[in-house]
Design a protein around this motif. Sequence first.
Motif, PDB file in Angstrom:
ATOM      1  N   ASP A  58       9.788  -7.682   2.799  1.00 43.50           N
ATOM      2  CA  ASP A  58       9.000  -9.039   3.657  1.00 43.50           C
ATOM      3  C   ASP A  58      10.400 -10.193   3.666  1.00 43.50           C
ATOM      4  O   ASP A  58       9.800 -10.546   4.780  1.00 43.50           O
ATOM      5  N   ALA A  64       3.380  -5.902   5.658  1.00 45.93           N
ATOM      6  CA  ALA A  64       2.109  -6.076   4.950  1.00 45.93           C
ATOM      7  C   ALA A  64       2.674  -6.809   3.475  1.00 45.93           C
ATOM      8  O   ALA A  64       2.786  -4.878   3.399  1.00 45.93           O
ATOM      9  N   THR A  67      -1.567  -5.354   0.406  1.00 47.26           N
ATOM     10  CA  THR A  67      -2.589  -3.920  -0.242  1.00 47.26           C
ATOM     11  C   THR A  67      -1.078  -2.476  -0.764  1.00 47.26           C
ATOM     12  O   THR A  67      -1.366  -2.211  -1.513  1.00 47.26           O
ATOM     13  N   LEU A 138      -9.538  -4.929   1.813  1.00 49.06           N
ATOM     14  CA  LEU A 138      -9.280  -3.880   2.917  1.00 49.06           C
ATOM     15  C   LEU A 138     -10.731  -4.245   3.836  1.00 49.06           C
ATOM     16  O   LEU A 138     -11.456  -5.043   3.118  1.00 49.06           O
ATOM     17  N   ASP A 146      -7.791   0.345   8.113  1.00 44.92           N
ATOM     18  CA  ASP A 146      -6.395  -0.394   7.508  1.00 44.92           C
ATOM     19  C   ASP A 146      -5.628  -0.014   6.012  1.00 44.92           C
ATOM     20  O   ASP A 146      -4.604  -0.551   6.215  1.00 44.92           O
ATOM     21  N   GLU A 149      -2.850   1.901   7.591  1.00 47.85           N
ATOM     22  CA  GLU A 149      -1.418   1.389   8.024  1.00 47.85           C
ATOM     23  C   GLU A 149      -0.939   0.731   7.444  1.00 47.85           C
ATOM     24  O   GLU A 149       0.432   0.631   7.571  1.00 47.85           O
ATOM     25  N   ASP A 150      -1.810  -0.344   5.793  1.00 49.07           N
ATOM     26  CA  ASP A 150      -0.485  -0.902   5.018  1.00 49.07           C
ATOM     27  C   ASP A 150       0.425  -0.044   4.190  1.00 49.07           C
ATOM     28  O   ASP A 150       1.385  -0.462   4.128  1.00 49.07           O
ATOM     29  N   ASP A 153       3.042   0.847   6.117  1.00 47.52           N
ATOM     30  CA  ASP A 153       3.712  -0.227   6.643  1.00 47.52           C
ATOM     31  C   ASP A 153       4.641  -0.679   5.022  1.00 47.52           C
ATOM     32  O   ASP A 153       5.739  -0.541   5.302  1.00 47.52           O
TER      33      ASP A 153
END
Length: 210
Positions: A58, A64, A67, A138, A146, A149-150, A153
């Motif tokens: 990050d 993200a 999660t 979520l 959701d 997608e996380d 990522d």
Amino acid sequence: MNAANDLFREQPLGSAKLLHEVDPAAAAVAAAHWLQAAADITADIAECDPSEVVVEADDIEALAVETPTRVLERLESGETPREVVLDLIRTAMTAAEGRIADPDSLPDVIADARRWAAQSRPGEEDPLATIQPRISLLDPLRPAHDLLEDLLDGIHGCRLLYHEYAEHDDDDETDEDIDEAESDELTERLDTEFDAAVRAEAEAKQDRLL
């Protein structure tokens, strides 16, 4: 889930097909498995704990974080990808019904909400509005999507951190010494190495999906 796992074998970073052609819960189970594989091989080169990989990445690019990090922590503790994914989805679905799946977490949620309220500013353009604490990790309206997608990522974050450390270990040349063509060649080579290493790790630990 087999279809999702096959798609990850083709492209360990994931693809649009996972979001549109596979059941999202099954795809999220496969994604958790491949995230763990990516985090394990990245942690080796970055010399950190696998659960810290996405947090470290990050700093390179906004991701993200919460999660995938929570998922990695639970996987490290011995839970299976299926157990973690289904529990997170159930928790979000409980929140969608206006109930609290984990009452013990409520004091922390309230404390976070109070801290957010103390820092927030009125107005529709308030950037803090995007980080308002939620009762569920979520989105209760689309928990499986959701989560998927996380997790994707998070895998992307593993790739970023892998590149960061592999590039520094590659040779003594500085960024200024490498022209655009050489940079593209290095990126392609590291992507190939990353994909191969993640595939090998995911296949070696395939029993986690049983």
